[in-house]
Scaffold this motif. Sequence first.
Motif, PDB file in Angstrom:
ATOM      1  N   ILE A  59      -3.655   2.988   7.750  1.00 20.77           N
ATOM      2  CA  ILE A  59      -2.551   2.221   8.298  1.00 20.77           C
ATOM      3  C   ILE A  59      -1.197   2.713   7.793  1.00 20.77           C
ATOM      4  CG2 ILE A  59      -2.606   0.468   6.476  1.00 20.77           C
ATOM      5  CD1 ILE A  59      -1.784   0.059  10.265  1.00 20.77           C
ATOM      6  N   LEU A  60      -1.170   3.498   6.729  1.00 19.80           N
ATOM      7  CA  LEU A  60       0.104   3.971   6.191  1.00 19.80           C
ATOM      8  C   LEU A  60       0.636   5.189   6.938  1.00 19.80           C
ATOM      9  CD1 LEU A  60      -0.553   3.609   2.357  1.00 19.80           C
ATOM     10  CD2 LEU A  60       0.271   1.914   3.998  1.00 19.80           C
ATOM     11  N   VAL A  83       9.699  -1.702   6.561  1.00 18.00           N
ATOM     12  CA  VAL A  83       8.701  -0.695   6.203  1.00 18.00           C
ATOM     13  C   VAL A  83       8.181   0.003   7.451  1.00 18.00           C
ATOM     14  CG1 VAL A  83       6.698  -2.266   6.221  1.00 18.00           C
ATOM     15  CG2 VAL A  83       6.699  -0.237   4.735  1.00 18.00           C
ATOM     16  N   ALA A  84       8.181  -0.703   8.594  1.00 24.66           N
ATOM     17  CA  ALA A  84       7.748  -0.057   9.837  1.00 24.66           C
ATOM     18  C   ALA A  84       8.708   1.067  10.205  1.00 24.66           C
ATOM     19  CB  ALA A  84       7.674  -1.085  10.961  1.00 24.66           C
ATOM     20  N   GLU A  85      10.014   0.808  10.139  1.00 22.46           N
ATOM     21  CA  GLU A  85      10.971   1.878  10.447  1.00 22.46           C
ATOM     22  C   GLU A  85      10.797   3.047   9.483  1.00 22.46           C
ATOM     23  OE1 GLU A  85      15.787   2.684  10.626  1.00 22.46           O
ATOM     24  OE2 GLU A  85      15.018   0.835  11.523  1.00 22.46           O
ATOM     25  N   LEU A  86      10.566   2.750   8.200  1.00 24.25           N
ATOM     26  CA  LEU A  86      10.377   3.809   7.207  1.00 24.25           C
ATOM     27  C   LEU A  86       9.204   4.709   7.581  1.00 24.25           C
ATOM     28  CD1 LEU A  86      11.296   4.840   4.346  1.00 24.25           C
ATOM     29  CD2 LEU A  86       9.434   3.441   3.436  1.00 24.25           C
ATOM     30  N   ILE A  87       8.061   4.102   7.907  1.00 25.47           N
ATOM     31  CA  ILE A  87       6.879   4.887   8.257  1.00 25.47           C
ATOM     32  C   ILE A  87       7.084   5.601   9.590  1.00 25.47           C
ATOM     33  CG2 ILE A  87       4.404   4.779   8.758  1.00 25.47           C
ATOM     34  CD1 ILE A  87       4.231   2.375   6.857  1.00 25.47           C
ATOM     35  N   GLU A  88       7.832   4.984  10.497  1.00 29.18           N
ATOM     36  CA  GLU A  88       8.099   5.622  11.797  1.00 29.18           C
ATOM     37  C   GLU A  88       8.934   6.888  11.658  1.00 29.18           C
ATOM     38  OE1 GLU A  88       9.639   2.261  13.989  1.00 29.18           O
ATOM     39  OE2 GLU A  88       7.713   1.240  13.756  1.00 29.18           O
ATOM     40  N   TYR A  89       9.802   6.964  10.649  1.00 32.22           N
ATOM     41  CA  TYR A  89      10.526   8.219  10.396  1.00 32.22           C
ATOM     42  C   TYR A  89       9.528   9.356  10.221  1.00 32.22           C
ATOM     43  CZ  TYR A  89      14.731   5.434   9.136  1.00 32.22           C
ATOM     44  OH  TYR A  89      15.805   4.594   9.138  1.00 32.22           O
ATOM     45  N   GLU A  90       8.455   9.075   9.505  1.00 31.22           N
ATOM     46  CA  GLU A  90       7.438  10.090   9.235  1.00 31.22           C
ATOM     47  C   GLU A  90       6.594  10.367  10.474  1.00 31.22           C
ATOM     48  OE1 GLU A  90       5.338   8.541   5.826  1.00 31.22           O
ATOM     49  OE2 GLU A  90       7.218   8.108   4.776  1.00 31.22           O
ATOM     50  N   ALA A  91       6.212   9.301  11.169  1.00 31.19           N
ATOM     51  CA  ALA A  91       5.347   9.454  12.338  1.00 31.19           C
ATOM     52  C   ALA A  91       6.050  10.210  13.464  1.00 31.19           C
ATOM     53  CB  ALA A  91       4.890   8.079  12.832  1.00 31.19           C
ATOM     54  N   MET A  92       7.347  10.011  13.635  1.00 31.75           N
ATOM     55  CA  MET A  92       8.057  10.735  14.697  1.00 31.75           C
ATOM     56  C   MET A  92       8.336  12.185  14.325  1.00 31.75           C
ATOM     57  SD  MET A  92      12.040   9.362  14.671  1.00 31.75           S
ATOM     58  CE  MET A  92      11.678   7.620  14.626  1.00 31.75           C
ATOM     59  N   GLY A  93       8.152  12.525  13.050  1.00 34.94           N
ATOM     60  CA  GLY A  93       8.336  13.899  12.611  1.00 34.94           C
ATOM     61  C   GLY A  93       9.690  14.182  11.994  1.00 34.94           C
ATOM     62  N   LEU A  94      10.429  13.121  11.669  1.00 28.59           N
ATOM     63  CA  LEU A  94      11.751  13.320  11.060  1.00 28.59           C
ATOM     64  C   LEU A  94      11.621  13.779   9.610  1.00 28.59           C
ATOM     65  CD1 LEU A  94      14.810  13.060  11.518  1.00 28.59           C
ATOM     66  CD2 LEU A  94      14.629  10.645  10.834  1.00 28.59           C
ATOM     67  N   THR A  95      10.587  13.287   8.915  1.00 27.19           N
ATOM     68  CA  THR A  95      10.312  13.710   7.539  1.00 27.19           C
ATOM     69  C   THR A  95       8.812  13.904   7.367  1.00 27.19           C
ATOM     70  OG1 THR A  95       9.854  11.560   6.521  1.00 27.19           O
ATOM     71  CG2 THR A  95      12.187  12.172   6.773  1.00 27.19           C
ATOM     72  N   GLY A 123       0.815  -1.211   0.000  1.00 27.68           N
ATOM     73  CA  GLY A 123       0.000   0.000   0.000  1.00 27.68           C
ATOM     74  C   GLY A 123       0.847   1.260   0.000  1.00 27.68           C
ATOM     75  N   TYR A 124       1.944   1.227   0.763  1.00 29.83           N
ATOM     76  CA  TYR A 124       2.844   2.391   0.812  1.00 29.83           C
ATOM     77  C   TYR A 124       3.479   2.610  -0.557  1.00 29.83           C
ATOM     78  CZ  TYR A 124       6.284   5.672   2.665  1.00 29.83           C
ATOM     79  OH  TYR A 124       7.033   6.803   2.908  1.00 29.83           O
ATOM     80  N   PHE A 125       3.912   1.524  -1.198  1.00 28.95           N
ATOM     81  CA  PHE A 125       4.518   1.635  -2.530  1.00 28.95           C
ATOM     82  C   PHE A 125       3.517   2.208  -3.531  1.00 28.95           C
ATOM     83  CE2 PHE A 125       8.179  -1.716  -2.489  1.00 28.95           C
ATOM     84  CZ  PHE A 125       8.609  -1.250  -1.256  1.00 28.95           C
ATOM     85  N   GLN A 126       2.270   1.768  -3.415  1.00 30.90           N
ATOM     86  CA  GLN A 126       1.247   2.249  -4.339  1.00 30.90           C
ATOM     87  C   GLN A 126       1.003   3.741  -4.159  1.00 30.90           C
ATOM     88  OE1 GLN A 126      -2.534   0.263  -3.942  1.00 30.90           O
ATOM     89  NE2 GLN A 126      -3.271   0.933  -5.934  1.00 30.90           N
ATOM     90  N   ARG A 127       1.030   4.200  -2.912  1.00 35.05           N
ATOM     91  CA  ARG A 127       0.754   5.614  -2.642  1.00 35.05           C
ATOM     92  C   ARG A 127       1.968   6.510  -2.865  1.00 35.05           C
ATOM     93  NH1 ARG A 127      -2.047   7.238   3.029  1.00 35.05           N
ATOM     94  NH2 ARG A 127      -3.548   5.726   2.194  1.00 35.05           N
ATOM     95  N   GLY A 150      -1.106   6.356  15.751  1.00 38.88           N
ATOM     96  CA  GLY A 150      -0.836   6.130  17.167  1.00 38.88           C
ATOM     97  C   GLY A 150       0.616   6.402  17.519  1.00 38.88           C
ATOM     98  N   CYS A 151       1.496   6.007  16.650  1.00 29.25           N
ATOM     99  CA  CYS A 151       2.928   6.305  16.833  1.00 29.25           C
ATOM    100  C   CYS A 151       3.163   7.805  16.856  1.00 29.25           C
ATOM    101  CB  CYS A 151       3.718   5.643  15.698  1.00 29.25           C
ATOM    102  SG  CYS A 151       5.483   6.074  15.629  1.00 29.25           S
ATOM    103  N   ALA A 152       2.567   8.504  15.898  1.00 27.41           N
ATOM    104  CA  ALA A 152       2.726   9.959  15.821  1.00 27.41           C
ATOM    105  C   ALA A 152       2.208  10.643  17.087  1.00 27.41           C
ATOM    106  CB  ALA A 152       2.002  10.505  14.592  1.00 27.41           C
TER     107      ALA A 152
END
Length: 388
Positions: free
Chosen positions: A255-256, A290-302, A152-156, A260-262
């Motif tokens: 889910i992408l 992919v979890a670490e990748l999305i967590e970069y975004e959720a924590m506010g790094l990108t 789903g992340y790749f598609q988006r 909750g992490c954010a």
Amino acid sequence: MTACIVGWAHTPFGKMDAETVESLIVRVTNEALDHAGIAASEVDEIVLGHYNAGFSAQDFTASLVLQADDDLRFKPTTRVENACATGSAAVHSGLKSIAAKQAKIVLVVGVEQMTKTPGADIGKNLLKASYLPEDGDTPGGFAGVFGQIAAGYFQRHGDQSDALAMIAAKNHKNGVSNPYAQMRKDLGVEFCRQESEKNPFVAGPLKRTDCSLVSDGAAALVLADVDTALRMKRAIAFRAAAHVQDFLPMSKRDILKFDGCAEAWKRALAQAGVSLDHLSFVETHDCFTVAELIEYEAMGLTPEGRGAVAIKEGWTQKDGRLPVNPSGGLKAKGHPIGATGVSMHAMTAMQLAGEAGDMQIPAATLGGIFNMGGAAVANYVSILERLR
């Protein structure tokens, strides 16, 4: 802040045929008490993190901690569980007892033994951390769930295979320096990027190198209130501790985004009075790359959809702007479910105490931890700093 980590213990993670759940618990309990320099009789409360879900026939395990020392008998002891965030659930439970002044010293233990379980049953046990009415028939089990997330992340946001391979390679390189890691081998980006006989696709776009390892192991912490901690050899304080629980069905959320992490990071940073830029490093929950990748975004790094920038620009490397998983993360260290969150806190405390050996981040002052259960359902963030 109401509590500090004053001692810890950590077994190697991996296949430990000679150990049992009980022996792992006893081992880290005694080692953590010794490291903290306190007697078993001084412990006020015990919290055990043990997911189990079928991994161990012994399903009532709280009192196994008492096997370590007769002086632990009659101490209030509770087992907690919150899927892959079980270890952090145990840690945060101990913090609450200290904050409520119900205890001055709390022993927290996390444990799991997974490798003695047949492979098919491992998949079934892990899938119990999903919403079974929707995900119970997912091919590939829990890996299949995150394979769907990756697809789903790749598609988006476009094909992120390069970024995932770089995350895997980073964590495996970091794991070489971790004496507790299950896999201490620098695999390199090329191996992680290419499908091969040794690195086949497992679920969706995720290959074997994108998935954390099935592990046995245990870790323990001794927590103390601040006044007590300042009289001890070391005091690694909780600047913040936030827990956010999200809906279990993925159909009820995007889910992408790992909302909750954010939210957990937002609350913890506000509680600590700092920004992400103040952190020296982060230990984050890379059950899959992919979890670490999305967590970069959720924590506010990108920004959303731009997580790949953080790894491609080297921000999350050990010498980067915000080192992520200097321990090697779940990817290299291993992921014995109940022990993982306790391990993340122990690894962070080691860094802040200057006791991380070859893993050490120079001049580390603030460490962040994100541990999640399920697909960003149970979300725990801790921010630690050294008092002494």
